[in-house]
Design a protein around this motif. Structure first.
Motif, short mmCIF file in Angstrom:
data_model
loop_
_atom_site.label_atom_id
_atom_site.label_comp_id
_atom_site.label_asym_id
_atom_site.label_seq_id
_atom_site.Cartn_x
_atom_site.Cartn_y
_atom_site.Cartn_z
N CYS A 153 -13.28 -5.53 -13.89
CA CYS A 153 -13.32 -4.07 -13.78
C CYS A 153 -14.43 -3.71 -12.79
O CYS A 153 -15.60 -4.00 -13.03
CB CYS A 153 -13.57 -3.44 -15.14
SG CYS A 153 -13.55 -1.64 -15.11
N GLY A 154 -14.04 -3.06 -11.70
CA GLY A 154 -14.97 -2.81 -10.61
C GLY A 154 -15.90 -1.63 -10.82
O GLY A 154 -16.86 -1.46 -10.06
N LYS B 116 0.85 -1.18 0.00
CA LYS B 116 0.00 0.00 0.00
C LYS B 116 0.89 1.24 0.00
O LYS B 116 1.40 1.64 1.04
CB LYS B 116 -0.91 0.00 1.23
CG LYS B 116 -1.82 -1.21 1.32
CD LYS B 116 -2.70 -1.18 2.56
CE LYS B 116 -3.60 -2.39 2.62
NZ LYS B 116 -4.48 -2.38 3.80
N ASP C 168 -9.71 -2.30 -9.82
CA ASP C 168 -10.69 -2.02 -8.77
C ASP C 168 -10.76 -0.52 -8.54
O ASP C 168 -10.53 -0.03 -7.43
CB ASP C 168 -10.33 -2.77 -7.50
CG ASP C 168 -11.54 -2.97 -6.59
OD1 ASP C 168 -12.59 -2.37 -6.88
OD2 ASP C 168 -11.43 -3.73 -5.61
N HIS C 169 -11.03 0.22 -9.60
CA HIS C 169 -11.27 1.66 -9.53
C HIS C 169 -12.07 2.04 -10.76
O HIS C 169 -12.18 1.26 -11.73
CB HIS C 169 -9.95 2.44 -9.48
CG HIS C 169 -9.08 2.28 -10.68
ND1 HIS C 169 -9.31 2.93 -11.88
CD2 HIS C 169 -7.95 1.54 -10.87
CE1 HIS C 169 -8.37 2.60 -12.75
NE2 HIS C 169 -7.54 1.76 -12.17
N SER D 130 -9.52 3.08 -3.10
CA SER D 130 -10.73 3.18 -2.28
C SER D 130 -11.50 4.46 -2.50
O SER D 130 -12.72 4.44 -2.65
CB SER D 130 -10.37 3.05 -0.79
OG SER D 130 -9.73 1.81 -0.53
N THR E 83 0.04 -6.64 -6.42
CA THR E 83 -1.21 -6.07 -5.92
C THR E 83 -0.89 -4.78 -5.19
O THR E 83 -0.03 -4.76 -4.30
CB THR E 83 -1.94 -7.04 -4.97
OG1 THR E 83 -2.30 -8.23 -5.69
CG2 THR E 83 -3.21 -6.40 -4.42
N LYS F 261 -6.22 -1.44 -6.68
CA LYS F 261 -7.44 -1.05 -5.96
C LYS F 261 -7.27 0.35 -5.40
O LYS F 261 -6.27 0.66 -4.75
CB LYS F 261 -7.74 -2.03 -4.82
CG LYS F 261 -8.97 -1.68 -3.99
CD LYS F 261 -9.19 -2.69 -2.88
CE LYS F 261 -10.34 -2.29 -1.96
NZ LYS F 261 -11.64 -2.24 -2.66
N LYS G 212 -3.39 -6.44 -9.75
CA LYS G 212 -4.59 -5.89 -9.13
C LYS G 212 -4.26 -4.50 -8.61
O LYS G 212 -3.29 -4.32 -7.86
CB LYS G 212 -5.07 -6.77 -7.97
CG LYS G 212 -6.32 -6.20 -7.28
CD LYS G 212 -6.86 -7.11 -6.20
CE LYS G 212 -8.11 -6.51 -5.55
NZ LYS G 212 -8.67 -7.40 -4.49
N TYR H 218 -2.78 -1.37 -3.22
CA TYR H 218 -3.97 -0.78 -2.65
C TYR H 218 -3.70 0.70 -2.34
O TYR H 218 -2.73 1.03 -1.67
CB TYR H 218 -4.36 -1.49 -1.35
CG TYR H 218 -4.75 -2.93 -1.50
CD1 TYR H 218 -6.05 -3.29 -1.86
CD2 TYR H 218 -3.83 -3.94 -1.29
CE1 TYR H 218 -6.40 -4.62 -1.99
CE2 TYR H 218 -4.18 -5.28 -1.41
CZ TYR H 218 -5.47 -5.60 -1.77
OH TYR H 218 -5.82 -6.92 -1.90
#
Length: 337
Positions: free
Chosen positions: A204-205, A100, A181-182, A155, A124, A153, A151, A126
């Motif tokens: 795709c989120g 992260k 994930d965005h 938030s 990955t 992501k 991945k 975040y």
């Protein structure tokens, strides 16, 4: 316990953190000392319980070449770690990295060094928040030589800029599994996929409409893409159907969750024609559409119950459900299991 073969201990060690193994079994006896110092590969989780003291640093210095997985639970521990270590080619067996990032400057430097990792197959990242433009971040990731899984992501972000220069010298990424994930627009996604021709699984989120009406004319046919999961925002069915047909023809699993006001998504005949005539390889179909209940509603006499229970759906064992909760109505389809 002394009679157990080494293979059993190796299997047990697969579930333990590398430093925990080192603390528990180092100097216990000659057998475990040899096990730890032989060909044992390690996974490392750096979290709130980790103390980066001199002993831990000595352990990492001695075992960097045997670490295959490195995970950071928070931004704080990631940033503290990279003050002391550069993740470079000395981590020659590192295959999986989860972290992260906090600072854009630190992130760019960090990503630059990742290209020297000869076995980094999975990455990955975040973000709690993000930067204005993800283009340079994606560009650096796409140049990682053996990466197969990515991945990303974020938030707290709505629409972001993703400006990547046109691929030069036919440089393409080795990524096969991509999880976005965005939020991104159809145009942004299509332009990104130009660099990933070997993609087999895409998630795709949050796929949303482009800000302008100019459609990307550049599109690559993803012949290896067999699994697509997508959450659809303010995109009408016409645009999504065009996107599907331009993207892939060998799709086997299609999973769509829809947050659009376009009721065309509830047209069973249109889905039937699309799948039976143009996407004939699809064998699993997952579908979710949420609507608002207005006025009196009787779920047992809903007209879509007949549309989605025709022979096309029954023969494939794709089960249609209508669920009412408070003022919401959810239509769903999933394979029978």
């Amino acid at each position: 316990m002394e009679n157990l073969p080494n293979e059993i201990f190796y299997e047990m060690f697969d579930f333990l953190d590398g430093y925990d193994i080192y603390q528990a079994f180092s100097n216990l006896n000659n057998r475990f000392e040899n096990l730890i110092n032989s060909s044992l590969l390690m996974t490392i989780q750096i979290s709130s319980s980790t103390t980066l003291d001199s002993r831990y640093k000595h352990f990492l210095d001695s075992n960097k070449h045997r670490i295959i997985s490195l995970r950071f639970s928070t931004e704080l521990f990631f940033n503290h770690f990279i003050k002391f270590y550069t993740i470079d080619s000395s981590f020659l067996r590192l295959q999986l990295l989860v972290f992260k990032p906090m600072s854009r400057c630190i992130l760019i430097t960090f990503l630059f060094n990742l290209k020297f990792l000869p076995q980094l197959f999975a990455l990955t990242m975040y973000f709690i928040y993000c930067f204005d433009n993800l283009g340079d971040i994606y560009q650096m990731i796409l140049h990682l030589p053996v990466l197969e899984y990515l991945k990303l992501k974020i938030s707290e972000a709505e629409q972001l800029e993703i400006n990547i220069p046109i691929a030069a010298n036919n440089h393409f990424s080795s990524i096969k599994y991509l999880v976005i994930d965005h939020c991104c627009t159809i145009n942004q996604l299509m332009n990104l996929l130009l660099y990933i021709p070997q993609l087999s699984h895409l998630s795709c989120g949050c796929l949303i409409k482009s800000n302008n009406n100019i459609k990307s004319e550049m599109m690559i046919k993803l012949n290896d893409l067999i699994h697509l999961t997508v959450v659809i925002g303010d995109i009408d069915f016409n645009e999504f159907e065009e996107f599907l047909l331009r993207l892939c023809s060998q799709l086997q699993i299609l999973n769509v969750k829809i947050h659009s006001f376009d009721k065309s998504y509830l047209n069973a005949n249109r889905w039937e024609q699309l799948i039976s005539q143009k996407m004939t390889s699809v064998n699993k179909f997952f579908f979710s559409y949420t609507d608002i209940i207005y006025g009196n509603f009787n779920i047992t006499s809903h007209p879509l119950l007949n549309d989605f229970t025709a022979s096309f759906w029954i023969n494939r064992k794709w089960i249609f459900k209508v669920l009412a909760h408070d003022d919401e109505l959810t239509y769903s389809i999933r394979p029978y299991s």
